[in-house]
Design a protein around this motif. Sequence first.
Motif, PDB file in Angstrom:
ATOM      1  N   PRO A  41       0.819  -1.221   0.000  1.00 35.96           N
ATOM      2  CA  PRO A  41       0.000   0.000   0.000  1.00 35.96           C
ATOM      3  C   PRO A  41       0.849   1.266   0.000  1.00 35.96           C
ATOM      4  O   PRO A  41       1.952   1.298   0.553  1.00 35.96           O
ATOM      5  N   LEU A  42       0.327   2.303  -0.636  1.00 34.38           N
ATOM      6  CA  LEU A  42       0.993   3.599  -0.637  1.00 34.38           C
ATOM      7  C   LEU A  42       1.021   4.181   0.765  1.00 34.38           C
ATOM      8  O   LEU A  42       0.182   3.850   1.619  1.00 34.38           O
ATOM      9  N   GLU A  43       1.990   5.039   1.011  1.00 31.65           N
ATOM     10  CA  GLU A  43       2.138   5.630   2.339  1.00 31.65           C
ATOM     11  C   GLU A  43       1.110   6.754   2.542  1.00 31.65           C
ATOM     12  O   GLU A  43       0.697   7.435   1.608  1.00 31.65           O
ATOM     13  N   THR A  44       0.713   6.928   3.784  1.00 33.16           N
ATOM     14  CA  THR A  44      -0.212   7.984   4.194  1.00 33.16           C
ATOM     15  C   THR A  44       0.512   8.893   5.184  1.00 33.16           C
ATOM     16  O   THR A  44       1.645   8.580   5.612  1.00 33.16           O
ATOM     17  N   PRO A  45      -0.093  10.018   5.603  1.00 31.20           N
ATOM     18  CA  PRO A  45       0.565  10.876   6.603  1.00 31.20           C
ATOM     19  C   PRO A  45       0.933  10.137   7.880  1.00 31.20           C
ATOM     20  O   PRO A  45       1.904  10.505   8.550  1.00 31.20           O
ATOM     21  N   GLU A  46       0.200   9.073   8.220  1.00 26.91           N
ATOM     22  CA  GLU A  46       0.496   8.308   9.436  1.00 26.91           C
ATOM     23  C   GLU A  46       1.678   7.366   9.267  1.00 26.91           C
ATOM     24  O   GLU A  46       2.312   6.979  10.250  1.00 26.91           O
ATOM     25  N   THR A  47       1.997   6.972   8.035  1.00 23.19           N
ATOM     26  CA  THR A  47       3.060   5.976   7.833  1.00 23.19           C
ATOM     27  C   THR A  47       4.308   6.530   7.159  1.00 23.19           C
ATOM     28  O   THR A  47       5.355   5.893   7.197  1.00 23.19           O
ATOM     29  N   ILE A  48       4.191   7.700   6.561  1.00 23.17           N
ATOM     30  CA  ILE A  48       5.286   8.155   5.705  1.00 23.17           C
ATOM     31  C   ILE A  48       6.519   8.576   6.502  1.00 23.17           C
ATOM     32  O   ILE A  48       7.642   8.563   5.981  1.00 23.17           O
ATOM     33  N   GLU A  49       6.352   8.931   7.757  1.00 20.23           N
ATOM     34  CA  GLU A  49       7.530   9.278   8.565  1.00 20.23           C
ATOM     35  C   GLU A  49       8.428   8.069   8.759  1.00 20.23           C
ATOM     36  O   GLU A  49       9.651   8.187   8.806  1.00 20.23           O
ATOM     37  N   ASP A  50       7.824   6.892   8.888  1.00 21.60           N
ATOM     38  CA  ASP A  50       8.603   5.669   9.051  1.00 21.60           C
ATOM     39  C   ASP A  50       9.093   5.119   7.713  1.00 21.60           C
ATOM     40  O   ASP A  50      10.106   4.410   7.658  1.00 21.60           O
ATOM     41  N   ASN A  51       8.378   5.436   6.631  1.00 23.03           N
ATOM     42  CA  ASN A  51       8.737   4.937   5.304  1.00 23.03           C
ATOM     43  C   ASN A  51       8.698   6.083   4.289  1.00 23.03           C
ATOM     44  O   ASN A  51       7.859   6.108   3.384  1.00 23.03           O
ATOM     45  N   PRO A  52       9.595   7.042   4.422  1.00 27.49           N
ATOM     46  CA  PRO A  52       9.520   8.223   3.542  1.00 27.49           C
ATOM     47  C   PRO A  52       9.918   7.887   2.103  1.00 27.49           C
ATOM     48  O   PRO A  52      10.783   7.050   1.862  1.00 27.49           O
ATOM     49  N   TYR A  53       9.254   8.563   1.161  1.00 27.01           N
ATOM     50  CA  TYR A  53       9.673   8.494  -0.229  1.00 27.01           C
ATOM     51  C   TYR A  53      10.885   9.411  -0.419  1.00 27.01           C
ATOM     52  O   TYR A  53      11.066  10.380   0.325  1.00 27.01           O
ATOM     53  N   PRO A  54      11.704   9.134  -1.408  1.00 24.51           N
ATOM     54  CA  PRO A  54      12.760  10.100  -1.749  1.00 24.51           C
ATOM     55  C   PRO A  54      12.146  11.455  -2.094  1.00 24.51           C
ATOM     56  O   PRO A  54      11.008  11.538  -2.575  1.00 24.51           O
ATOM     57  N   ASP A  55      12.898  12.528  -1.873  1.00 18.49           N
ATOM     58  CA  ASP A  55      12.380  13.878  -2.085  1.00 18.49           C
ATOM     59  C   ASP A  55      11.975  14.141  -3.531  1.00 18.49           C
ATOM     60  O   ASP A  55      11.121  14.986  -3.799  1.00 18.49           O
ATOM     61  N   ASP A  56      12.617  13.458  -4.476  1.00 25.00           N
ATOM     62  CA  ASP A  56      12.359  13.747  -5.884  1.00 25.00           C
ATOM     63  C   ASP A  56      11.373  12.768  -6.532  1.00 25.00           C
ATOM     64  O   ASP A  56      11.327  12.635  -7.752  1.00 25.00           O
ATOM     65  N   ILE A  57      10.576  12.086  -5.711  1.00 28.23           N
ATOM     66  CA  ILE A  57       9.567  11.174  -6.232  1.00 28.23           C
ATOM     67  C   ILE A  57       8.204  11.854  -6.217  1.00 28.23           C
ATOM     68  O   ILE A  57       7.814  12.482  -5.232  1.00 28.23           O
ATOM     69  N   LEU A  58       7.477  11.731  -7.327  1.00 25.12           N
ATOM     70  CA  LEU A  58       6.136  12.279  -7.455  1.00 25.12           C
ATOM     71  C   LEU A  58       5.119  11.143  -7.425  1.00 25.12           C
ATOM     72  O   LEU A  58       5.314  10.109  -8.075  1.00 25.12           O
ATOM     73  N   THR A  59       4.042  11.331  -6.681  1.00 24.39           N
ATOM     74  CA  THR A  59       2.951  10.366  -6.649  1.00 24.39           C
ATOM     75  C   THR A  59       1.820  10.894  -7.522  1.00 24.39           C
ATOM     76  O   THR A  59       1.394  12.041  -7.375  1.00 24.39           O
ATOM     77  N   LEU A  60       1.344  10.069  -8.437  1.00 29.12           N
ATOM     78  CA  LEU A  60       0.290  10.475  -9.346  1.00 29.12           C
ATOM     79  C   LEU A  60      -0.785   9.399  -9.432  1.00 29.12           C
ATOM     80  O   LEU A  60      -0.503   8.206  -9.246  1.00 29.12           O
ATOM     81  N   CYS A  61      -2.001   9.834  -9.727  1.00 26.16           N
ATOM     82  CA  CYS A  61      -3.106   8.900  -9.926  1.00 26.16           C
ATOM     83  C   CYS A  61      -3.886   9.295 -11.178  1.00 26.16           C
ATOM     84  O   CYS A  61      -3.972  10.477 -11.527  1.00 26.16           O
ATOM     85  N   PHE A  62      -4.435   8.303 -11.833  1.00 24.27           N
ATOM     86  CA  PHE A  62      -5.342   8.525 -12.949  1.00 24.27           C
ATOM     87  C   PHE A  62      -6.741   8.718 -12.366  1.00 24.27           C
ATOM     88  O   PHE A  62      -7.254   7.826 -11.677  1.00 24.27           O
ATOM     89  N   LEU A  63      -7.360   9.854 -12.663  1.00 26.61           N
ATOM     90  CA  LEU A  63      -8.613  10.196 -11.989  1.00 26.61           C
ATOM     91  C   LEU A  63      -9.680  10.675 -12.963  1.00 26.61           C
ATOM     92  O   LEU A  63      -9.495  11.675 -13.674  1.00 26.61           O
ATOM     93  N   PHE A  64     -10.791   9.942 -13.015  1.00 27.24           N
ATOM     94  CA  PHE A  64     -12.050  10.454 -13.536  1.00 27.24           C
ATOM     95  C   PHE A  64     -12.964  10.565 -12.319  1.00 27.24           C
ATOM     96  O   PHE A  64     -13.102   9.599 -11.553  1.00 27.24           O
ATOM     97  N   THR A  65     -13.577  11.708 -12.118  1.00 23.87           N
ATOM     98  CA  THR A  65     -14.337  11.916 -10.880  1.00 23.87           C
ATOM     99  C   THR A  65     -15.761  12.372 -11.162  1.00 23.87           C
ATOM    100  O   THR A  65     -16.102  12.820 -12.256  1.00 23.87           O
ATOM    101  N   ASP A  66     -16.594  12.261 -10.112  1.00 21.87           N
ATOM    102  CA  ASP A  66     -17.981  12.716 -10.166  1.00 21.87           C
ATOM    103  C   ASP A  66     -18.391  13.111  -8.754  1.00 21.87           C
ATOM    104  O   ASP A  66     -17.660  12.861  -7.780  1.00 21.87           O
ATOM    105  N   GLU A  67     -19.553  13.727  -8.642  1.00 21.81           N
ATOM    106  CA  GLU A  67     -20.053  14.079  -7.323  1.00 21.81           C
ATOM    107  C   GLU A  67     -20.401  12.812  -6.545  1.00 21.81           C
ATOM    108  O   GLU A  67     -20.726  11.776  -7.119  1.00 21.81           O
ATOM    109  N   ARG A  68     -20.341  12.918  -5.226  1.00 20.20           N
ATOM    110  CA  ARG A  68     -20.699  11.781  -4.382  1.00 20.20           C
ATOM    111  C   ARG A  68     -22.166  11.419  -4.591  1.00 20.20           C
ATOM    112  O   ARG A  68     -23.043  12.269  -4.479  1.00 20.20           O
TER     113      ARG A  68
END
Length: 642
Positions: free
Chosen positions: A505-532
Motif C-alpha cells: 500500500p501507498l504511504e499515508t501521513p500516518e506511515t510516511i515518517e517511518d517509510n519516507p519516499y525520496p524527495d524527488d519522487i512524485l505520486t500520481l493517480c489517474f482520476l475520472f471523478t464525479d459528485e458523491r
Amino acid sequence: MTSQFSLIATKDVIWVILLLLSLSTIGVLGENDGCPMWLAPSYTTTLSADFPKYGLFAGQAYKQDSILPFSELAIPLIDFFADFNRGKPHGSDVLEFLENYLWTQEKIGSMWEGVISAPGIIPGIGVLANYHSTYSNADFLQASILLRETKDDEFKKKPGEANLIRGAVTPYSNATLKATQHIPAGMEIFADFGEVWDGNLTENIYQDKIHRYDYNIADEIVNKMVDLYEKHPGLSLDMKEDIMDFMLQKVLTTVAGPNAKTINSLIPDNPRKLKKVQEAGGTFMYRYRDMIRTSEWLEENGFCLDTIRHGVSTIPNAGRGAFAARDIKEGEIITITPMVHIADKDLLTMYRIEFVENEENDTEEAEYDESEGPLGKQILLNYAFGHPESSMIFVPTGPQVTLINNGAKDANARVKWAESNDPMENPSSYLDLSVDDMAQVKESVLMMKVVAARDIGVGEEITINYGNSWQKAWDSYEEKWKITKEGKPHPLKAEDLRIMYKNKPLETPETIEDNPYPDDILTLCFLFTDERPDGKQMTNQEFGTEINQFVGPTKYEAYDSKSLYLVSVLDRMEAPGFFYNYTVRASLGDDEEEFADVVDVPHSACTFFDSHYSSDIHLEDAFRHPIGMPESLIPVSWRNLR
C-alpha cells in the motif's frame, strides 16, 4: 412527387437526421498477404519529391481496437528546444527538422523530465506512421507506455541497487499503436497527430481541407440511402434520384448547415454508385481509391517487416533486444531503415535550465546555467550512429532497429547504405554533400540496411558490431562503475518504487515518517471523478476542499495523460478485489491552487514518476556514446572533425 415517396420520406427522413448525428466510421477488411507490415513509399509523397517519404502499410487486415505490430522505445529530448540550442551552429535547422518527428511529452509520460519540455522520438511506428489531414486509422495506446511494468529481475536491476544499465537505456518502453478503425490489407497507417496538425500540410496534393467528420456524416448518408433502396426494391431509378436529391438538397442543408455543400460533394450523384462507395470502405476510400496498395505493388516497391521481434536481450547489461522472427539466410536483408540525420551532435549537450524573473514585465524566463558545466548528453546519443571524425549523427527510424545490440566480433549482422539494387535505394548524391549542406536537408533522405553476416535461426538475437570506439568507451565506463558503484546502494527512483509498491500500500501521513519516499519522487493517480452519489458530506470541513467520487478509469485503454494528476495520499483502507483504496487530494481544475479530495481511488490507478532532472537519465556519469558507423560508410565530405 409521388405518394409512395411521401410515405417513404416521412418515415425515413427522421431516421436519416438522427443518424447524421452519429459519427461512426466503416472499415473494410482486405485479404492477408502473409506479411504483417510493409515499409514502402508513402501515399502522401508529392509527385515533385526527388526522394520518397516512407510509411507503414498493413500487410494484413487489422480490426478496430486491435494492437498493431511493433512495440517501440520512446526516447525523450529533454529541454532540447530551448533558445540556447537554436543559437548554436546549425541549431535552428536541426531543431526545425526534428520537430516533425517528435511526439509530445504527454504521449510518452515524460512531462517531468525537464522544466521546459521533453517530447520524444519514437522510432518505427512513431516516425513512419504518417499524417493525413482528413484521415487517421491508428493512435498511440498511452496505457501501454504509462503503465509499463519492469519486472525486478527482467534486466537484473533490483530496486535500490546500482546497475550498469541505469541511465544507459530509455525507461520509456512499450510504445504501441492501436487501430482506431478497421484497417484493410494494403492500407497505409496514418496516426492521429491531433488537431494542431490539421491544415499544416497544404502543399501536399493528397491533403485537403475537408474534415474527417465530414466523411463520417457522408458515410452515414450513403449507408442510409443504400438501406432505403434495398428495403424498397421496386423504386425506379428516377424515383431513387428524386429521393436522393431531396435528402441532399433539403434534409442535409437543414442538418449540416454550412458543411452541407462539402458533404454533398463527397457523395456520388448517381444512386447506382452508392453501393460502390460502401464496397470501397466509405466516401473517403472511394475518393482515394488508389490509397490501398495491392500485394503486387507492395512486393515491387516495399520491404516486408517480418524479420524482427522484441524481447529481453541475452547479452548482459543490454536491456531489450531484437530477435529473429524467422530463419534468415546469410546475405539477406534483415531490415531497411530510414535515417534521421543531426548535423551537430553537440546539440545533444544538456544544461540545467533555471527560471529567472524578468523585472521589466514581471514574468519568468528560462535560461540555461553553464556555471557548473553541462549536465551530460541526451540519451538519444546512445541510439544514434556516429563517427569520431564527423559532427553528424544518424538516428535509425525503422521498426525495432534501435533494439539491435552490440555483438562485437561475434555479431551476426552488419550495416550498409542501401544500394541501387535494393528494394529502397539510397540516393548517392546526399553522400557527397558537406555537413553544412546536409543541415539544410529537412527530410529523412538516407536509407541504411541491416544484412545478415551469416545464417540466423529463428529466435536468435540479432546483433551488429558497434565498433572499437564504442567498445572502448563501454569498457572504460564499466571499469569505473565497478570501482565506484558495484555492490553499493542506488538512490530509489520511480521505476524502483513501481516495483516495490506493486503489492504494497501507498504511504499515508500516518506511515510516511517511518517509510519516507525520496524527495524527488512524485505520486500520481489517474482520476475520472464525479459528485458523491450517496448524499454524504460534499466538503472536507477541515480544509474546505470539495469531495469527489472516483469513477474511473476502469479500462486499460482509458489510462492516458489527460487523466493523470499529482496527488497527496490522505488515507487508505483495505478493499477486496482492489487491494487498497485511497483518499487523495489533487488539483483537478484549471486553477492549480484549487484542490479537491477524491475518495475510493484504487491502488491500480496510482503510480510514481521522477521529478525534473532526477531520473536515471540524468545520472552524472551515465553512459553516452554513439554506435560506431563503419569507416566505409562515412564519406570524406562528412569528416569535418579531422
